[in-house]
Design a protein around this motif. Structure first.
Motif, PDB file in Angstrom:
ATOM      1  N   PRO A 299      54.812  43.422  83.775  1.00  0.00           N
ATOM      2  CA  PRO A 299      54.139  44.712  83.595  1.00  0.00           C
ATOM      3  C   PRO A 299      54.359  45.602  84.811  1.00  0.00           C
ATOM      4  O   PRO A 299      54.122  45.195  85.949  1.00  0.00           O
ATOM      5  N   SER A 300      54.808  46.815  84.564  1.00  0.00           N
ATOM      6  CA  SER A 300      55.191  47.715  85.654  1.00  0.00           C
ATOM      7  C   SER A 300      54.062  48.610  86.118  1.00  0.00           C
ATOM      8  O   SER A 300      54.283  49.441  87.001  1.00  0.00           O
ATOM      9  N   ARG A 301      52.871  48.468  85.565  1.00  0.00           N
ATOM     10  CA  ARG A 301      51.730  49.294  85.961  1.00  0.00           C
ATOM     11  C   ARG A 301      50.487  48.412  86.082  1.00  0.00           C
ATOM     12  O   ARG A 301      49.476  48.637  85.416  1.00  0.00           O
TER      13      ARG A 301
ATOM     14  N   GLY B 139      53.251  56.344  90.552  1.00  0.00           N
ATOM     15  CA  GLY B 139      53.912  55.507  89.552  1.00  0.00           C
ATOM     16  C   GLY B 139      54.972  54.612  90.158  1.00  0.00           C
ATOM     17  O   GLY B 139      55.054  53.408  89.847  1.00  0.00           O
TER      18      GLY B 139
ATOM     19  N   GLU C  91      54.894  50.508  90.446  1.00  0.00           N
ATOM     20  CA  GLU C  91      55.979  49.662  89.958  1.00  0.00           C
ATOM     21  C   GLU C  91      56.444  48.694  91.030  1.00  0.00           C
ATOM     22  O   GLU C  91      56.715  47.516  90.756  1.00  0.00           O
TER      23      GLU C  91
ATOM     24  N   SER D 163      53.867  46.023  91.467  1.00  0.00           N
ATOM     25  CA  SER D 163      53.825  45.145  90.289  1.00  0.00           C
ATOM     26  C   SER D 163      54.927  44.097  90.338  1.00  0.00           C
ATOM     27  O   SER D 163      54.694  42.922  90.024  1.00  0.00           O
TER      28      SER D 163
ATOM     29  N   GLY E 110      55.982  48.314  79.716  1.00  0.00           N
ATOM     30  CA  GLY E 110      54.823  49.189  79.810  1.00  0.00           C
ATOM     31  C   GLY E 110      53.676  48.668  78.970  1.00  0.00           C
ATOM     32  O   GLY E 110      53.856  47.829  78.071  1.00  0.00           O
ATOM     33  N   TRP E 111      52.496  49.178  79.252  1.00  0.00           N
ATOM     34  CA  TRP E 111      51.333  48.691  78.514  1.00  0.00           C
ATOM     35  C   TRP E 111      51.406  49.049  77.039  1.00  0.00           C
ATOM     36  O   TRP E 111      50.888  48.306  76.199  1.00  0.00           O
ATOM     37  N   GLU E 112      52.058  50.153  76.694  1.00  0.00           N
ATOM     38  CA  GLU E 112      52.147  50.513  75.278  1.00  0.00           C
ATOM     39  C   GLU E 112      53.082  49.583  74.515  1.00  0.00           C
ATOM     40  O   GLU E 112      52.935  49.385  73.307  1.00  0.00           O
ATOM     41  N   GLU E 113      54.081  49.002  75.204  1.00  0.00           N
ATOM     42  CA  GLU E 113      54.986  48.044  74.543  1.00  0.00           C
ATOM     43  C   GLU E 113      54.526  46.601  74.673  1.00  0.00           C
ATOM     44  O   GLU E 113      55.163  45.692  74.129  1.00  0.00           O
ATOM     45  N   TYR E 114      53.441  46.367  75.403  1.00  0.00           N
ATOM     46  CA  TYR E 114      53.004  44.992  75.660  1.00  0.00           C
ATOM     47  C   TYR E 114      52.733  44.200  74.374  1.00  0.00           C
ATOM     48  O   TYR E 114      53.168  43.040  74.266  1.00  0.00           O
TER      49      TYR E 114
END
Length: 680
Positions: A305-307, A346, A350, A353, A375-379
């Motif tokens: 996770p990058s964030r 950001g 990253e 992370s 990203g959290w949306e693709e997690y």
């Protein structure tokens, strides 16, 4: 203010007195080393002036002179190692002043208010803590022949070597969760420590302690030959002796420095600091939960996770909505967050992370197909869905190895795919079977005790082929062992940095696949008895399946580490991309440095795989979707709502072999376990 000034002075005086005590230990050691040389000089001078003449004096001169030379050579070797040894440095992400001018301005203003020197630089660490770190040692400078960008090396080699003030290391979760005023209040006692650190005696004592510690670490490795090992052992022994002599004084010195810094910081934002300390504990709880429940499953799937810092804010905000004790914390979010002090939060998030993934899991420094940011949306799709389908596929491969039929004899044509019914039918316990009982301590204590002829099948599992389901179980007690014995790879023996092992020799199939309670499981002091106790209370089929899954995971981990060993690890100091910043100062050849969790037990592995299979069936036949819960990690969503009630039904199947509660749960959701599911 008079009382504060008096407390600061008392703490500083105590620290200086202890620093002088440390330096006296160094002076005494040097005096002892020079004593033979002084005696030799006296003897040589006496002989040259005609006062100490004769055969006995000549022999004494030769013996003492040789001894003095040997002691001086050993002293020079110890001093050289102590001076050149590389002190330990915390892995951090360096923050250049041009990338965070507001943060540097706030820290300098804070130092001016405290009347102490400002830190020489600022760095971020993936931890909920802040401290000062001395990086003035020449070994901490970057190699002269290698280029470094501003982010990875905010200060040049000359400035780094000449800077006297330490580096301020800030926990990255603080920047994202705390407000600007709270961060300033939390950093006040940390920045105040630069005052005592600038004192020459305290700085010299700290350098001496760090040099000894680094020398002990440098000499702890095995030498190439007996002479090198002897030299390392001698230097390490002297360094340890000096460290023991300085231990009490060094600890009291640091207490005095901390007391002086705390007294000085009371004049700055004292009331706000009390409130900010509550946020420190909350941030620590949220960070730990995020790493263990959310980040770790992604790291195991080759995604990082990058964030993560953004995830901390989301996790703590979710906690504030669930926990009444956390009410009011979300109202703080309207104030300016401390991460606004960064020009590009950001990119910094990253970098931190990826550093967290390397420290806590051991991932590589470079991104690639098998190690990519997410990203959290693709997690949910990239991590949760893939993880569940991967575990389900592994579960069916192990069932194939155990010889379990893919479909019942009366099944409809085309129903021979991977189905949940296959798992449920295999783990269902018949009345003739019974769960494996827990180990009897009394029986373990008496190896000569006569076994009970009426013992349950679990106590001699592979000796009961009389039941109609003995063939798969007997195969389970032999195939995983044979497969592991033929696999030359040993995850424990692998030394190349790689993904965090899922198993250790304590739960590897070479020791554990045989049915719990069998004679093959003797307590050898290496954790075998713990594995038996972990699977005690499960069914014989469940224990065999858990052993097979552990064996499969061990083989996959061995292959992963074998592939990782095919490429040499990057040398210390190599920076690769924005996320590898700050690694020029630390040795990254032994990762992970801080593993998050111990290897999973056999029962945990079996439960996780069955849960994954149930979730796959729910997604493919009932329209459920994978989701992310900020506090609990991967979760199953049914009509957009979480279903956290699955775990007890899976445990009932694993521990008792009763599928009725789980089948009722599946029926309530409309899941069809006889339908094949999609695997990866």
């Amino acid at each position: 203010m008079t009382g504060i000034g008096g407390g600061v002075e008392l703490g500083a005086q105590a620290a200086r007195s202890r620093a002088l005590a440390v330096l006296r230990v160094r002076s005494r050691a040097l005096a002892v080393a020079l004593l033979p040389a002084a005696v030799a000089v006296i003897l040589l001078a006496g002989g040259s002036t005609g006062h100490l003449v004769g055969g006995g004096w000549d022999a004494a001169r030769w013996a003492v002179s040789v001894l003095a030379l040997l002691v001086l050579a050993a002293t020079a070797a110890v001093a050289l190692v102590v001076a050149r040894a590389r002190p330990a440095v915390t892995p951090t992400v360096a923050v250049a002043e041009e990338s965070a001018p507001d943060l540097y301005r706030m820290v300098r203003d804070l130092a001016d208010r405290l009347d102490v020197p400002a830190p020489s630089a600022i760095a971020l660490t993936p931890d909920c803590d802040s401290w000062l770190e001395d990086r003035t040692h020449p070994a901490h400078g970057p190699p002269p022949a290698r280029d470094h960008d501003d982010l990875s090396d905010p200060v040049g080699p000359a400035r780094r070597r000449s800077a006297a003030a330490p580096v301020l290391v800030i926990g990255s979760p603080f920047l994202w969760w705390m407000r600007v005023g709270e961060l300033r209040a939390v950093l006040a006692p940390v920045v105040a420590g630069t005052g005592p650190a600038a004192h020459p005696d305290i700085a010299a004592a700290r350098r001496f302690i760090r040099g000894l510690d680094a020398a002990v670490a440098a000499t702890s490795t095995d030498g190439r030959g007996p002479l090198a090992r002897a030299a390392r052992g001698g230097i390490g022994g002297v360094s340890r002796l000096l460290l023991r002599g300085c231990r009490v004084h060094a600890a009291e010195m640091e207490r005095g420095v901390a007391a002086a810094a705390a007294e000085r910081a009371q004049a700055v934002d004292y009331g706000l600091r009390i409130v900010a300390q509550e946020q420190v504990g909350l941030a620590y709880a949220g960070w730990d939960r995020l790493l263990t429940r959310v980040a770790l499953p992604a790291w195991r799937m080759g995604r990082w996770p990058s964030r993560l810092d953004v995830g901390v804010v989301a996790a703590l905000t979710e906690l504030s909505r669930r926990d009444r004790l956390a009410e009011g914390f979300a109202s703080r979010l309207g104030e300016r967050p401390a991460c606004d002090l960064l020009e590009e939060p950001g990119l910094m998030d990253e970098a931190v992370s990826l550093l967290a993934a390397r420290l806590f899991h051991g991932g590589p420094a470079e991104t690639g197909p098998d190690w990519a940011p997410v990203g959290w949306e693709e997690y949910p799709e990239e991590v949760v869905d893939r993880a569940w389908r991967t575990d389900a596929a592994r579960l069916h491969r192990v069932l194939d190895t155990l010889g379990v039929r893919r479909a019942a004899e009366d099944a409809a044509p085309g129903a021979d795919g991977p189905t949940l019914s296959r798992v449920l039918d295999h783990l269902t316990t018949t009345p003739a079977e019974a769960p494996v009982p827990a180990r009897d301590p009394a029986a373990d204590a008496d190896p000569d005790a006569t076994p009970d002829p009426d013992a349950t099948p679990g106590t001699a599992h592979h000796a009961t082929p009389g039941t109609g389901t003995a063939t798969p179980d007997d195969q389970a007690t032999s195939d995983p062992q044979a497969a592991t014995a033929s696999d030359p790879s040993d995850p424990q023996a692998a030394t190349t940095p790689g993904p965090q092992p899922l198993t250790t020799p304590d739960d590897q199939p070479a020791d554990a696949p045989a049915a719990p309670g069998s004679a093959d499981h003797s307590d050898d002091g290496n954790g075998t008895e713990d594995d038996d106790d972990d699977l005690a209370g499960t069914t014989p089929r469940g224990a065999a399946l858990a052993a097979g899954l552990s064996a499969q995971l061990a083989r996959e981990e061995a292959r992963t580490q074998a592939l990782a060993s095919g490429t040499a690890p990057p040398p210390p100091g190599t920076t690769t991309g924005p996320a590898a910043t700050g690694t020029a100062l630390w040795d990254d050849r032994a990762l992970p440095l801080l593993p998050l969790q111990p290897p999973r037990t056999g029962r945990e592995i079996l439960t996780a795989h069955i849960t994954a299979m149930v979730c796959c069936a729910a997604m493919d036949t009932a329209g459920a979707t994978p989701g992310l819960d900020w506090l609990d990690g991967p979760t199953l969503l049914v009509d957009g709502a979480r279903r956290p009630d699955l775990a007890p039904h899976v445990r009932s199947l694993v521990e008792t072999g009763d599928p009725a509660p789980l089948r009722a749960w599946l029926s309530d959701l409309g899941v069809r376990p006889e339908k094949p599911v999609r695997l990866v």
